[in-house]
Design a protein around this motif. Structure first.
Motif, PDB file in Angstrom:
ATOM      1  N   LYS A 177     -21.848  -6.496  21.743  1.00 34.66           N
ATOM      2  CA  LYS A 177     -22.829  -6.502  21.433  1.00 34.66           C
ATOM      3  C   LYS A 177     -23.242  -8.156  21.703  1.00 34.66           C
ATOM      4  CE  LYS A 177     -24.916  -6.733  17.261  1.00 34.66           C
ATOM      5  NZ  LYS A 177     -25.806  -6.111  16.387  1.00 34.66           N
ATOM      6  N   GLY A 178     -24.250  -8.507  22.483  1.00 34.79           N
ATOM      7  CA  GLY A 178     -24.929  -9.498  23.361  1.00 34.79           C
ATOM      8  C   GLY A 178     -24.365  -9.527  25.220  1.00 34.79           C
ATOM      9  N   ASP A 179     -23.173 -10.446  24.656  1.00 34.80           N
ATOM     10  CA  ASP A 179     -22.457 -11.019  25.671  1.00 34.80           C
ATOM     11  C   ASP A 179     -21.093 -10.606  25.688  1.00 34.80           C
ATOM     12  OD1 ASP A 179     -22.160 -11.020  29.027  1.00 34.80           O
ATOM     13  OD2 ASP A 179     -22.099 -13.904  28.248  1.00 34.80           O
ATOM     14  N   ILE A 180     -20.356  -9.539  24.750  1.00 35.73           N
ATOM     15  CA  ILE A 180     -19.439  -9.346  24.490  1.00 35.73           C
ATOM     16  C   ILE A 180     -19.235  -7.940  24.146  1.00 35.73           C
ATOM     17  CG2 ILE A 180     -17.259  -9.360  22.538  1.00 35.73           C
ATOM     18  CD1 ILE A 180     -19.568 -12.074  20.905  1.00 35.73           C
ATOM     19  N   SER A 181     -18.648  -7.316  25.251  1.00 34.41           N
ATOM     20  CA  SER A 181     -17.641  -6.057  24.819  1.00 34.41           C
ATOM     21  C   SER A 181     -16.309  -6.597  24.590  1.00 34.41           C
ATOM     22  CB  SER A 181     -17.672  -5.904  26.627  1.00 34.41           C
ATOM     23  OG  SER A 181     -17.072  -4.362  26.758  1.00 34.41           O
ATOM     24  N   ASN A 182     -16.340  -4.902  23.495  1.00 36.27           N
ATOM     25  CA  ASN A 182     -15.492  -4.698  22.805  1.00 36.27           C
ATOM     26  C   ASN A 182     -14.989  -3.077  23.384  1.00 36.27           C
ATOM     27  OD1 ASN A 182     -13.809  -4.175  20.446  1.00 36.27           O
ATOM     28  ND2 ASN A 182     -15.183  -3.135  19.221  1.00 36.27           N
ATOM     29  N   ILE A 183     -13.583  -3.566  23.699  1.00 39.69           N
ATOM     30  CA  ILE A 183     -12.098  -2.013  24.585  1.00 39.69           C
ATOM     31  C   ILE A 183     -11.704  -2.096  23.476  1.00 39.69           C
ATOM     32  CG2 ILE A 183     -11.685  -1.030  26.353  1.00 39.69           C
ATOM     33  CD1 ILE A 183     -13.254  -3.252  27.853  1.00 39.69           C
ATOM     34  N   SER A 184     -11.424  -0.485  22.751  1.00 38.69           N
ATOM     35  CA  SER A 184      -9.724  -0.287  22.106  1.00 38.69           C
ATOM     36  C   SER A 184      -9.758   0.721  23.570  1.00 38.69           C
ATOM     37  CB  SER A 184     -10.385   1.167  21.350  1.00 38.69           C
ATOM     38  OG  SER A 184     -11.032   2.427  21.873  1.00 38.69           O
TER      39      SER A 184
ATOM     40  N   HIS B 296     -24.832  -2.597  29.194  1.00 37.06           N
ATOM     41  CA  HIS B 296     -24.256  -2.399  27.957  1.00 37.06           C
ATOM     42  C   HIS B 296     -22.675  -2.697  27.802  1.00 37.06           C
ATOM     43  CE1 HIS B 296     -27.346  -1.206  25.735  1.00 37.06           C
ATOM     44  NE2 HIS B 296     -27.983  -0.667  26.390  1.00 37.06           N
ATOM     45  N   GLY B 297     -21.919  -2.128  28.936  1.00 34.22           N
ATOM     46  CA  GLY B 297     -20.684  -2.179  28.828  1.00 34.22           C
ATOM     47  C   GLY B 297     -19.824  -1.261  28.935  1.00 34.22           C
TER      48      GLY B 297
END
Length: 102
Positions: free
Chosen positions: A14-21, A86-87
């Protein structure tokens, strides 16, 4: 061994934030992963890619944890010419981390 041998991962952004599980294949490996895959180590692992902080959220009932990487996508999709804004490939890089087996 590589983290990918005992865990899998999903990534969002989301924007400049990556979320990794990071999700253990076997719940018995969760504690070992939790001890070795810390927010500080994840930040170090990504080096210059992550300009902000890394926050880890634990989900022990699922044998999972979620990492939020701030300032990780060169401003996000609309602000960067990077190939992977998108990371999505960041989860693959994280799974390449070396860990020790007890």
């Amino acid at each position: 061994m590589k983290l990918r041998e005992i865990a899998h991962s999903r990534t969002g952004d989301k924007g400049d934030i990556s979320n990794i599980s990071v999700i253990a294949y076997d719940i018995e490996h969760y504690e070992m992963i939790k001890q070795q895959v810390t927010a500080n180590r994840v930040k170090e692992w990504f080096g210059e890619i992550v300009q902000g902080e890394v926050v880890r959220y634990e989900i022990p009932s699922l044998g999972a944890m979620n990492f939020v990487l701030y300032k990780a996508l060169s401003g996000g999709v609309t602000k960067s010419l990077a190939i992977d804004t998108h990371g999505k490939s960041l989860s693959s890089k994280l799974l390449g981390m070396d860990i020790s087996v007890d």
